[in-house]
Design a protein around this motif. Sequence first.
Motif, mmCIF file in Angstrom:
data_model
loop_
_atom_site.group_PDB
_atom_site.id
_atom_site.type_symbol
_atom_site.label_atom_id
_atom_site.label_comp_id
_atom_site.label_asym_id
_atom_site.label_seq_id
_atom_site.Cartn_x
_atom_site.Cartn_y
_atom_site.Cartn_z
ATOM 1 N N ALA A 77 28.788 45.090 40.002
ATOM 2 C CA ALA A 77 29.111 46.210 38.843
ATOM 3 C C ALA A 77 30.338 46.696 39.280
ATOM 4 C CB ALA A 77 27.914 47.125 39.276
ATOM 5 N N ASP A 78 31.062 47.055 38.057
ATOM 6 C CA ASP A 78 32.633 47.478 38.315
ATOM 7 C C ASP A 78 33.493 46.400 38.927
ATOM 8 O OD1 ASP A 78 31.535 49.960 37.030
ATOM 9 O OD2 ASP A 78 30.898 50.673 38.992
ATOM 10 N N ALA A 79 33.139 45.268 38.890
ATOM 11 C CA ALA A 79 34.073 44.370 39.602
ATOM 12 C C ALA A 79 34.801 43.547 38.567
ATOM 13 C CB ALA A 79 33.116 43.448 40.553
ATOM 14 N N GLN A 80 35.953 43.166 38.900
ATOM 15 C CA GLN A 80 36.939 42.296 37.988
ATOM 16 C C GLN A 80 36.250 40.810 38.283
ATOM 17 O OE1 GLN A 80 41.074 42.325 38.883
ATOM 18 N NE2 GLN A 80 41.488 41.143 37.274
ATOM 19 N N ARG A 81 36.159 40.408 37.053
ATOM 20 C CA ARG A 81 35.356 38.940 37.032
ATOM 21 C C ARG A 81 36.574 37.851 36.737
ATOM 22 N NH1 ARG A 81 32.766 35.251 33.637
ATOM 23 N NH2 ARG A 81 30.941 34.477 34.584
ATOM 24 N N GLU A 82 36.692 36.933 37.443
ATOM 25 C CA GLU A 82 37.724 35.682 37.070
ATOM 26 C C GLU A 82 36.930 34.449 37.466
ATOM 27 O OE1 GLU A 82 41.818 34.034 39.013
ATOM 28 O OE2 GLU A 82 40.965 35.993 39.993
ATOM 29 N N VAL A 83 37.062 33.375 36.350
ATOM 30 C CA VAL A 83 36.603 31.981 36.592
ATOM 31 C C VAL A 83 37.695 31.130 37.363
ATOM 32 C CG1 VAL A 83 35.745 29.743 35.562
ATOM 33 C CG2 VAL A 83 35.104 32.397 34.774
ATOM 34 N N LEU A 84 37.425 30.544 38.518
ATOM 35 C CA LEU A 84 38.510 30.085 39.034
ATOM 36 C C LEU A 84 38.575 28.562 38.767
ATOM 37 C CD1 LEU A 84 37.409 31.276 42.771
ATOM 38 C CD2 LEU A 84 39.036 31.969 41.283
ATOM 39 N N SER A 85 39.423 27.838 39.040
ATOM 40 C CA SER A 85 39.834 26.478 38.584
ATOM 41 C C SER A 85 38.631 25.377 38.851
ATOM 42 C CB SER A 85 41.049 25.797 38.927
ATOM 43 O OG SER A 85 41.018 25.937 40.304
#
Length: 198
Positions: A77-85
């Motif tokens: 929760a409240d985390a920045q989400r990033e899809v990695l390569s």
Amino acid sequence: MKKNLANFLIRYKLLIIPLVPLLFVFTVLVLVFSSGNDNTQNQFTLPSPTVTTNPPNQTQSNQETGREDEVEPEDVADAQREVLSDGNIKYTKLSTNPSRPEIIITNNGGYPLFKRLVLPPNNNLVLSGFTKLYGQAKWVFKGSKFYGLDMKTHIYENYGLALVIDPKTDKVLEQHTFYPMKVEEYIKKYGDDIPDQP
């Protein structure tokens, strides 16, 4: 007295006979669960060693790997989400140190592959508590790019555990949990805080 006991057993044998196996099972359960709680002196929860040596890849679901412990929604929760390569997902969120965020990396099925927990300055986790449970770390690297050259990183590759330690106080500054892997692979994937060693 013996006659009274014998009369009691004969009179209530239909009731006593089914209770004997139940009493046996109950006794075994009590012994099993009470023997697992001998480490009550530890004041903290340690990561459980895992026997899995091959982490699930991004195409495997938790059902295929037999793992049920997905990341809880409140953990990200409240985390920045990033899809990695590679298809894995990296969650970054604020920690008790505004300059050093906590990180969770999961496969696309939601199973955590790596967690970096930044501990608050007043925490009571110390290296000696971990060495009592796991022994001395096989790999110890001097220096931290973030915390300074005096710090040390202790890596328990077989348990999937790395600890950033202040050797002056024995305090744990960071706790990393990951799938067990060779130390070289850990440093390549997650060891960006470890300075180049001579």
